[in-house]
Write a protein that holds these residues in place. Sequence first.
Motif, PDB file in Angstrom:
ATOM      1  N   PRO A 104       0.817  -1.217   0.000  1.00 54.45           N
ATOM      2  CA  PRO A 104       0.000   0.000   0.000  1.00 54.45           C
ATOM      3  C   PRO A 104       0.849   1.264   0.000  1.00 54.45           C
ATOM      4  CG  PRO A 104      -0.741  -1.553   1.680  1.00 54.45           C
ATOM      5  CD  PRO A 104       0.576  -2.047   1.181  1.00 54.45           C
ATOM      6  N   VAL A 105       0.313   2.282  -0.642  1.00 55.33           N
ATOM      7  CA  VAL A 105       0.894   3.612  -0.614  1.00 55.33           C
ATOM      8  C   VAL A 105      -0.027   4.460   0.255  1.00 55.33           C
ATOM      9  CG1 VAL A 105       1.514   5.646  -1.958  1.00 55.33           C
ATOM     10  CG2 VAL A 105       1.925   3.372  -2.896  1.00 55.33           C
ATOM     11  N   ALA A 130       0.743  14.224   7.466  1.00 53.86           N
ATOM     12  CA  ALA A 130       1.978  14.904   7.888  1.00 53.86           C
ATOM     13  C   ALA A 130       2.662  15.519   6.679  1.00 53.86           C
ATOM     14  CB  ALA A 130       2.911  13.909   8.576  1.00 53.86           C
ATOM     15  N   PHE A 131       3.316  16.651   6.882  1.00 53.02           N
ATOM     16  CA  PHE A 131       4.039  17.298   5.800  1.00 53.02           C
ATOM     17  C   PHE A 131       5.377  16.599   5.591  1.00 53.02           C
ATOM     18  CE2 PHE A 131       1.646  21.228   7.331  1.00 53.02           C
ATOM     19  CZ  PHE A 131       0.608  21.004   6.437  1.00 53.02           C
ATOM     20  N   LEU A 143       3.014  16.245   1.047  1.00 53.68           N
ATOM     21  CA  LEU A 143       2.604  15.331   2.102  1.00 53.68           C
ATOM     22  C   LEU A 143       3.529  14.119   2.152  1.00 53.68           C
ATOM     23  CD1 LEU A 143      -1.262  15.439   1.587  1.00 53.68           C
ATOM     24  CD2 LEU A 143       0.074  16.608   3.359  1.00 53.68           C
ATOM     25  N   LYS A 144       3.714  13.616   3.340  1.00 53.49           N
ATOM     26  CA  LYS A 144       4.553  12.439   3.526  1.00 53.49           C
ATOM     27  C   LYS A 144       3.813  11.198   3.031  1.00 53.49           C
ATOM     28  CE  LYS A 144       7.277  10.011   7.047  1.00 53.49           C
ATOM     29  NZ  LYS A 144       7.628   9.963   8.482  1.00 53.49           N
ATOM     30  N   ILE A 145       4.497  10.389   2.261  1.00 54.34           N
ATOM     31  CA  ILE A 145       3.950   9.135   1.740  1.00 54.34           C
ATOM     32  C   ILE A 145       4.668   7.988   2.428  1.00 54.34           C
ATOM     33  CG2 ILE A 145       3.658   7.685  -0.306  1.00 54.34           C
ATOM     34  CD1 ILE A 145       3.560  10.212  -1.979  1.00 54.34           C
ATOM     35  N   GLU A 146       3.892   7.058   2.981  1.00 53.98           N
ATOM     36  CA  GLU A 146       4.477   5.905   3.661  1.00 53.98           C
ATOM     37  C   GLU A 146       4.293   4.658   2.819  1.00 53.98           C
ATOM     38  OE1 GLU A 146       2.689   5.673   7.491  1.00 53.98           O
ATOM     39  OE2 GLU A 146       3.901   7.297   8.336  1.00 53.98           O
ATOM     40  N   SER A 147       5.397   3.962   2.588  1.00 56.34           N
ATOM     41  CA  SER A 147       5.374   2.723   1.821  1.00 56.34           C
ATOM     42  C   SER A 147       6.662   1.987   2.116  1.00 56.34           C
ATOM     43  CB  SER A 147       5.244   2.990   0.324  1.00 56.34           C
ATOM     44  OG  SER A 147       5.364   1.801  -0.424  1.00 56.34           O
ATOM     45  N   SER A 148       6.618   0.678   2.043  1.00 51.44           N
ATOM     46  CA  SER A 148       7.844  -0.091   2.247  1.00 51.44           C
ATOM     47  C   SER A 148       8.739  -0.043   1.014  1.00 51.44           C
ATOM     48  CB  SER A 148       7.508  -1.550   2.578  1.00 51.44           C
ATOM     49  OG  SER A 148       6.769  -2.136   1.525  1.00 51.44           O
ATOM     50  N   SER A 154       3.910  11.717  -5.828  1.00 45.09           N
ATOM     51  CA  SER A 154       3.976  12.884  -4.971  1.00 45.09           C
ATOM     52  C   SER A 154       2.551  13.203  -4.560  1.00 45.09           C
ATOM     53  CB  SER A 154       4.586  14.080  -5.707  1.00 45.09           C
ATOM     54  OG  SER A 154       4.439  15.268  -4.951  1.00 45.09           O
ATOM     55  N   ALA A 155       2.375  13.650  -3.334  1.00 46.41           N
ATOM     56  CA  ALA A 155       1.054  14.051  -2.850  1.00 46.41           C
ATOM     57  C   ALA A 155       1.158  15.444  -2.256  1.00 46.41           C
ATOM     58  CB  ALA A 155       0.532  13.069  -1.815  1.00 46.41           C
ATOM     59  N   THR A 156       0.197  16.297  -2.579  1.00 47.17           N
ATOM     60  CA  THR A 156       0.213  17.668  -2.090  1.00 47.17           C
ATOM     61  C   THR A 156      -1.137  18.036  -1.510  1.00 47.17           C
ATOM     62  OG1 THR A 156      -0.501  18.677  -4.183  1.00 47.17           O
ATOM     63  CG2 THR A 156       1.859  18.278  -3.911  1.00 47.17           C
ATOM     64  N   LEU A 157      -1.117  18.969  -0.570  1.00 46.13           N
ATOM     65  CA  LEU A 157      -2.331  19.478   0.057  1.00 46.13           C
ATOM     66  C   LEU A 157      -2.567  20.902  -0.433  1.00 46.13           C
ATOM     67  CD1 LEU A 157      -4.556  18.907   2.232  1.00 46.13           C
ATOM     68  CD2 LEU A 157      -3.031  20.064   3.876  1.00 46.13           C
ATOM     69  N   SER A 158      -3.811  21.220  -0.785  1.00 45.61           N
ATOM     70  CA  SER A 158      -4.150  22.546  -1.290  1.00 45.61           C
ATOM     71  C   SER A 158      -3.985  23.593  -0.199  1.00 45.61           C
ATOM     72  CB  SER A 158      -5.586  22.565  -1.808  1.00 45.61           C
ATOM     73  OG  SER A 158      -6.484  22.329  -0.739  1.00 45.61           O
TER      74      SER A 158
END
Length: 790
Positions: A190-191, A196-197, A679-684, A694-698
């Motif tokens: 999972p991604v 969290a930033f 945004l912080k992305i958690e993945s193994s 990449s993930a961003t918050l408006s």
Amino acid sequence: MPFCNAATVLGLAVLAIAPLAPLLASDGAGSEELGVLKNPGFEHGQEGWSAYVYGAPSRIDIDQRVVHEGRHSLRVSASAPSDTALSQEVSLRPGRFYRLRGWVRTHELAPHGAPVFGTLQVQTSGGRELIATGVNHQGSNEWTEEPVFFQAPADGRVRINMFFVGFGKGTGTAWFDDLRLDEVDPAGTPVRITSAFHCQGEINPYQYGQFMEYLCDLVPAMWAEKLYDGSFEGLGAYKMAFLRQTDFREKPWYPSGAVNRAEYVLDPRDPIGGKVCQKIAVPAGAPCTVGISQDGIAVERDAAYGFTCYLRQEGIREPVRINLHREGTGFASCTFQPTESWKKYRARLVTTATTAHATLSIHFRGPGTLWLDSASLMPEKNIAGWRPDVVEAVKALKPGIMRFGGSTLDDPNLGEFEWHDTIGDPDRRKPFPAWGGLQPTGPGLEEIVQFCHLVGAEPLLCVRFSRRTPRDAVEQVQYFNGSVDTPMGKLRAKNGHPEPYHIRYWQVGNERSGREYEAKIAAFCEAMKKADPSIKLLSSYPREQVLRRAGHLLDYVCPHQYAVDNLKEMESELLATKALIDTYAPGRPIKIAVTEWNTTGGDWGPHRARLWTLHNALACSRYHNLLHRHADIVEIANRSNLTNSFCSGIIQTDNHRLYKTPTYYAQQLYATLAGNRPLKIESSLPADLAPDCSATLSPQGDAVTIFAVNPALQEISRTLDLSAFGDHGQEMAVWTLGDREHAGEPDVTNNFSQPERIVAVSSKFQAPGAKFVYRFPALSLTVLQWRTKP
């Protein structure tokens, strides 16, 4: 050298030294069993591994005392600079994902400037291209496990490499042990997008900046002018080429009419602008009609064009005739009666047909002599002199900041550029060559600043450093920013713009480095700041002495990154630049501005076509993801280049059309949809493993936007977890950039025949819950937007 083609990927030169014969009897072909490394722990000596050495001979042996696993490790050492690597070829399942792991230990390993050292690397078969590389290790380090994630190429063949030092030379010792190669399943990993930033910095819109320069047909491609060489200086051949047989060339003036009766001379006496004017002389005798013509002019039916030209004559009794025509059919015409003194003549021509191949002819009936200078054919449908279609395309791109610099501006080998020659009355400006092509006089530096404002972008100007003084830089700052009470502000007002432009961003030099630059940059900065204390100053290349001497004055240091498809190398350079700032300008809030970047700055010839491709768009997208992850240190990034430029321009024009390359559409998605907080992305699995995310918050906190790049030839399924932003599913907005014809080829592109083969297509996706599986198409950039409560 078996790894030589990978050096091209790294943007580095390879020494032309014949390789030594492999040190082993084995050909290094690897095991026939899929995905199995032969002798990965060196328990059987060096069996299965081929070694290649350049420069000084290195010592390659089996170490029984310093080991990580088992009884043996491989040791490579050199007391004199050596380039050494060992490799083994392995067959894998095409398109599948793998993790190469191995343990690395070093002792006083000094790379001596080489880019690869003390690490593992995966290349395509034969070392033709780089696939993935591990982290470099230098100095002395205890055993460290180095993982390298990668996707197997279409043929499934890869070369596994252990680098002592590569693409350069180094000294010291490196040990390798316990290599493993495992297939991984991204779909089962999972991604998770967290709230969290990723870092404390915000994503600056200037990360989506663009770059313009005087480079062959880059600026002329944007300018609305229909004529080439209106000042009659004479055209030159470009110094670079993509496909010489078909490369764009400016259209020259040529003699027309009864040319056997006339004498054509470029006259240096009393020109209006530039060094010469055109003189056409017909000696006494029978009447005849002569003149000059230029082909390849695109006109539209019922469109109006303003024709202007300076004329003077001796002995000509009848009017001079200007005619727009093609193959005997006239579209518009006018006449002028010049005198013996220079005078500017104007006419409004309304054409009666549409063609991309009209000819403009200027003829007179001799005997007599006619002088011409500063000719122009400008469509009334222009925006401050610029092509409306280009202005619209760039404005839709939302570039944030646009840099104007380039080699022509600050390289004595490419001509003595002088910004003063680009301001004031365009008719009296001095044309100049850029990389061989003649630049038109209309779009000078002031017009380029106006273009930036037209498209809603902040201008970033370079001041020339080579063969210039701080006073020259001060004059330029004062011209654009000074009040009318200053000498240069007064000149600006005289030229028609009394209000200052208030340009905030100024770079000292273009790609300047060395002792002279390091010694003088502080003086430039101090003088420019004194002229306008509000400006932001950028260095050229970041160097220790630049920061030591001018760090207290600088706001940005500026690497150029022209190998952005090698993300790890680019990231290492960014981090090294940050470390340089922290060490030599501690406490200063200096940021990084990557003022030029692309996947290549060279590759002249047919290889340059890669810049047009879908593959290039995906590589640039991954670089944007990297910039998001380092928003705390990188505020400005200017992709090179904006138009034409032998394939690198994201907008391609001819004399009446334009189309946008795949990279244009990719950058437009980032500039218009990305939020301002990464945004912080958690993945193994690492963030850059396909799909690279990449993930961003408006800014309002009401939308999470995910950018996912899948450069693989196969569709990829991944589980996305957005439960940090809600428990329920929703209909998500989706934008997908890919090949509409689904050819499965990374090198497809747009062109004038198929201008929208690769474009962003919008759609909807019904997410059943906050955790869902999404299938990312092959060779695609996918943008998903999740709505959330602020």
